[in-house]
Design a protein around this motif. Structure first.
Motif, mmCIF file in Angstrom:
data_model
loop_
_atom_site.group_PDB
_atom_site.id
_atom_site.type_symbol
_atom_site.label_atom_id
_atom_site.label_comp_id
_atom_site.label_asym_id
_atom_site.label_seq_id
_atom_site.Cartn_x
_atom_site.Cartn_y
_atom_site.Cartn_z
ATOM 1 N N GLY A 10 0.821 -1.193 0.000
ATOM 2 C CA GLY A 10 0.000 0.000 0.000
ATOM 3 C C GLY A 10 0.858 1.247 0.000
ATOM 4 O O GLY A 10 2.090 1.168 -0.077
ATOM 5 N N GLY A 11 0.227 2.377 0.081
ATOM 6 C CA GLY A 11 0.971 3.623 0.091
ATOM 7 C C GLY A 11 0.043 4.793 0.359
ATOM 8 O O GLY A 11 -1.184 4.640 0.388
ATOM 9 N N THR A 12 0.627 5.951 0.568
ATOM 10 C CA THR A 12 -0.133 7.167 0.804
ATOM 11 C C THR A 12 0.323 8.245 -0.158
ATOM 12 O O THR A 12 1.529 8.487 -0.308
ATOM 13 C CB THR A 12 0.034 7.667 2.250
ATOM 14 O OG1 THR A 12 -0.406 6.649 3.155
ATOM 15 C CG2 THR A 12 -0.787 8.931 2.488
ATOM 16 N N VAL A 13 -0.632 8.884 -0.807
ATOM 17 C CA VAL A 13 -0.344 9.944 -1.774
ATOM 18 C C VAL A 13 -1.087 11.201 -1.324
ATOM 19 O O VAL A 13 -2.302 11.187 -1.181
ATOM 20 C CB VAL A 13 -0.794 9.554 -3.196
ATOM 21 C CG1 VAL A 13 -0.454 10.672 -4.181
ATOM 22 C CG2 VAL A 13 -0.135 8.250 -3.624
ATOM 23 N N ASN A 14 -0.343 12.268 -1.084
ATOM 24 C CA ASN A 14 -0.949 13.550 -0.749
ATOM 25 C C ASN A 14 -1.193 14.320 -2.036
ATOM 26 O O ASN A 14 -0.251 14.607 -2.777
ATOM 27 C CB ASN A 14 -0.041 14.346 0.179
ATOM 28 C CG ASN A 14 0.029 13.744 1.566
ATOM 29 O OD1 ASN A 14 -0.972 13.649 2.255
ATOM 30 N ND2 ASN A 14 1.207 13.312 1.970
ATOM 31 N N VAL A 15 -2.455 14.639 -2.287
ATOM 32 C CA VAL A 15 -2.853 15.296 -3.532
ATOM 33 C C VAL A 15 -3.412 16.677 -3.230
ATOM 34 O O VAL A 15 -4.245 16.844 -2.332
ATOM 35 C CB VAL A 15 -3.912 14.455 -4.280
ATOM 36 C CG1 VAL A 15 -4.348 15.162 -5.556
ATOM 37 C CG2 VAL A 15 -3.356 13.078 -4.601
ATOM 38 N N SER A 16 -2.944 17.669 -3.962
ATOM 39 C CA SER A 16 -3.453 19.031 -3.858
ATOM 40 C C SER A 16 -4.239 19.361 -5.122
ATOM 41 O O SER A 16 -3.836 18.985 -6.226
ATOM 42 C CB SER A 16 -2.288 20.016 -3.698
ATOM 43 O OG SER A 16 -2.740 21.350 -3.772
ATOM 44 N N PHE A 17 -5.375 20.050 -4.962
ATOM 45 C CA PHE A 17 -6.159 20.451 -6.124
ATOM 46 C C PHE A 17 -7.027 21.652 -5.768
ATOM 47 O O PHE A 17 -7.211 21.995 -4.591
ATOM 48 C CB PHE A 17 -7.030 19.298 -6.638
ATOM 49 C CG PHE A 17 -7.942 18.679 -5.619
ATOM 50 C CD1 PHE A 17 -9.246 19.136 -5.449
ATOM 51 C CD2 PHE A 17 -7.509 17.606 -4.841
ATOM 52 C CE1 PHE A 17 -10.099 18.557 -4.515
ATOM 53 C CE2 PHE A 17 -8.347 17.021 -3.903
ATOM 54 C CZ PHE A 17 -9.642 17.494 -3.747
ATOM 55 N N VAL A 18 -7.526 22.298 -6.790
ATOM 56 C CA VAL A 18 -8.415 23.438 -6.621
ATOM 57 C C VAL A 18 -9.840 22.989 -6.913
ATOM 58 O O VAL A 18 -10.101 22.352 -7.935
ATOM 59 C CB VAL A 18 -8.025 24.596 -7.559
ATOM 60 C CG1 VAL A 18 -9.090 25.703 -7.527
ATOM 61 C CG2 VAL A 18 -6.664 25.160 -7.175
ATOM 62 N N VAL A 19 -10.745 23.298 -5.985
ATOM 63 C CA VAL A 19 -12.171 23.096 -6.229
ATOM 64 C C VAL A 19 -12.715 24.435 -6.720
ATOM 65 O O VAL A 19 -12.727 25.431 -5.980
ATOM 66 C CB VAL A 19 -12.920 22.665 -4.957
ATOM 67 C CG1 VAL A 19 -14.411 22.495 -5.260
ATOM 68 C CG2 VAL A 19 -12.349 21.367 -4.418
ATOM 69 N N GLY A 20 -13.117 24.493 -7.981
ATOM 70 C CA GLY A 20 -13.588 25.743 -8.562
ATOM 71 C C GLY A 20 -14.924 26.185 -8.009
ATOM 72 O O GLY A 20 -15.615 25.429 -7.306
ATOM 73 N N ALA A 21 -15.300 27.408 -8.329
ATOM 74 C CA ALA A 21 -16.588 27.929 -7.897
ATOM 75 C C ALA A 21 -17.745 27.130 -8.488
ATOM 76 O O ALA A 21 -18.871 27.192 -7.999
ATOM 77 C CB ALA A 21 -16.711 29.402 -8.279
ATOM 78 N N ASP A 22 -17.442 26.358 -9.554
ATOM 79 C CA ASP A 22 -18.449 25.489 -10.158
ATOM 80 C C ASP A 22 -18.415 24.074 -9.599
ATOM 81 O O ASP A 22 -19.173 23.210 -10.031
ATOM 82 C CB ASP A 22 -18.274 25.453 -11.679
ATOM 83 C CG ASP A 22 -16.903 24.938 -12.100
ATOM 84 O OD1 ASP A 22 -16.034 24.707 -11.208
ATOM 85 O OD2 ASP A 22 -16.674 24.780 -13.313
ATOM 86 N N GLY A 23 -17.507 23.817 -8.640
ATOM 87 C CA GLY A 23 -17.410 22.503 -8.013
ATOM 88 C C GLY A 23 -16.524 21.514 -8.739
ATOM 89 O O GLY A 23 -16.358 20.384 -8.286
ATOM 90 N N ALA A 24 -15.926 21.918 -9.865
ATOM 91 C CA ALA A 24 -15.052 21.030 -10.627
ATOM 92 C C ALA A 24 -13.646 21.031 -10.038
ATOM 93 O O ALA A 24 -13.194 22.024 -9.456
ATOM 94 C CB ALA A 24 -15.008 21.465 -12.090
ATOM 95 N N VAL A 25 -12.952 19.902 -10.196
ATOM 96 C CA VAL A 25 -11.577 19.757 -9.717
ATOM 97 C C VAL A 25 -10.612 20.193 -10.808
ATOM 98 O O VAL A 25 -10.712 19.758 -11.953
ATOM 99 C CB VAL A 25 -11.293 18.301 -9.304
ATOM 100 C CG1 VAL A 25 -9.811 18.100 -9.013
ATOM 101 C CG2 VAL A 25 -12.125 17.919 -8.090
ATOM 102 N N ARG A 26 -9.650 21.049 -10.442
ATOM 103 C CA ARG A 26 -8.651 21.534 -11.384
ATOM 104 C C ARG A 26 -7.274 21.535 -10.726
ATOM 105 O O ARG A 26 -7.164 21.525 -9.505
ATOM 106 C CB ARG A 26 -8.985 22.951 -11.858
ATOM 107 C CG ARG A 26 -10.325 23.092 -12.563
ATOM 108 C CD ARG A 26 -10.555 24.535 -13.029
ATOM 109 N NE ARG A 26 -11.801 24.667 -13.787
ATOM 110 C CZ ARG A 26 -12.978 24.914 -13.238
ATOM 111 N NH1 ARG A 26 -13.065 25.058 -11.927
ATOM 112 N NH2 ARG A 26 -14.073 25.018 -13.980
ATOM 113 N N GLN A 27 -6.250 21.560 -11.565
ATOM 114 C CA GLN A 27 -4.864 21.722 -11.115
ATOM 115 C C GLN A 27 -4.462 20.676 -10.075
ATOM 116 O O GLN A 27 -3.780 20.972 -9.100
ATOM 117 C CB GLN A 27 -4.647 23.122 -10.548
ATOM 118 C CG GLN A 27 -4.953 24.246 -11.530
ATOM 119 C CD GLN A 27 -4.835 25.611 -10.891
ATOM 120 O OE1 GLN A 27 -4.084 25.814 -9.934
ATOM 121 N NE2 GLN A 27 -5.573 26.580 -11.425
#
Length: 265
Positions: A66-83
């Protein structure tokens, strides 16, 4: 087989006092979670779980790794995931499937003053594969009592183990909910973390915090779901971080459980 350790929560109403003190939101800005009144909440958790199941690297699954991955992202004002990007990882084999799973997420956006805004989110995604054992163990009338393998290498599971490996439980799903080992310890944590200037001003506030209680009684993955005064957000988290809990139990086994507590200042 995998656990998304951070679950973002949304409350449909915000504090009138908080809304009154909050300046008009900047539509071109990406806000920090500590700056918003209501936080993003996943709308399609089932799709996320399916993506995580489908994305488990076969070679790691066969190894029981197993493993652990730290993920960063932007939740837009429209609720979509970006970057979306990987911040850190214990095993690069899980990086791509983590990003692919996050890409299917759709969320209700964070708000400031009742207006949807873009928010930067960082979550750890933990991938867990059951470790293989020498042979399947049976109980009762042929029911497999634990994860195992047949002589042909076919993997066998009980439903309870599949569920246990798949996620952190909600408090409503367990037989015994986590409880602070001592309410006095939580109160002492508040005293230690009470900002002196706010104490001198006799400021009152209420902060709702969602967090995970691990099987060893430690806490992690804190999310402020609502706050009447954001200056108390971090002190509330620190007070909970310093508090040990009696872990939750399901069918006699300690399990990780999501909790939400209200902290009054």
């Amino acid at each position: 087989m995998r656990t998304l350790l951070a679950t973002l929560s949304l409350l449909l109403a915000t504090s009138p006092a908080a809304a009154q003190d909050t300046p008009p939101p900047d539509s071109g800005r990406v806000y920090d979670l500590t700056e918003v009144e209501t936080q993003p909440q996943p709308l399609n958790v089932a799709d996320l779980r399916a993506a995580l199941d489908a994305g488990f690297p076969p070679e790691r699954l066969a190894q029981g790794a197993g493993g652990t991955v730290n993920v960063s992202f932007v939740v837009g004002a429209d609720g979509a995931v970006r970057q979306a990007r990987v911040v850190s990882s214990t095993d690069a084999a899980f990086d791509a499937p983590s990003l692919s799973a996050v890409a299917v997420l759709r969320l209700s956006p964070a708000t400031v003053g009742g207006t949807p805004v873009a928010t930067r989110v960082e979550v750890p995604i933990q991938w867990q594969a059951p470790a293989p054992v020498a042979q399947a163990e049976h109980a009762g009338e042929g029911v497999v009592s634990r994860v195992g393998v047949t002589e042909e290498g076919e993997r066998l599971y009980t439903m309870s183990e599949v569920v246990a490996e798949a996620r952190t439980y909600e408090a409503s799903e367990v037989d015994h909910r986590p409880q602070p080992r001592s309410t006095a310890e939580l109160r002492h944590g508040q005293v230690r973390n009470h900002p002196p200037e706010l104490r001198a001003q006799a400021v009152h506030a209420t902060v709702w915090v969602r967090f995970r209680v691990n099987p060893d009684g430690t806490t992690d993955t804190f999310t402020v779901t609502r706050s009447t005064d954001t200056r108390y957000n971090e002190p509330s988290i620190e007070a909970l971080r310093d508090t040990r809990f009696i872990p939750g139990k399901l069918e006699g086994q300690t399990v990780p459980v999501w909790m939400e507590l209200t902290i009054h200042w």
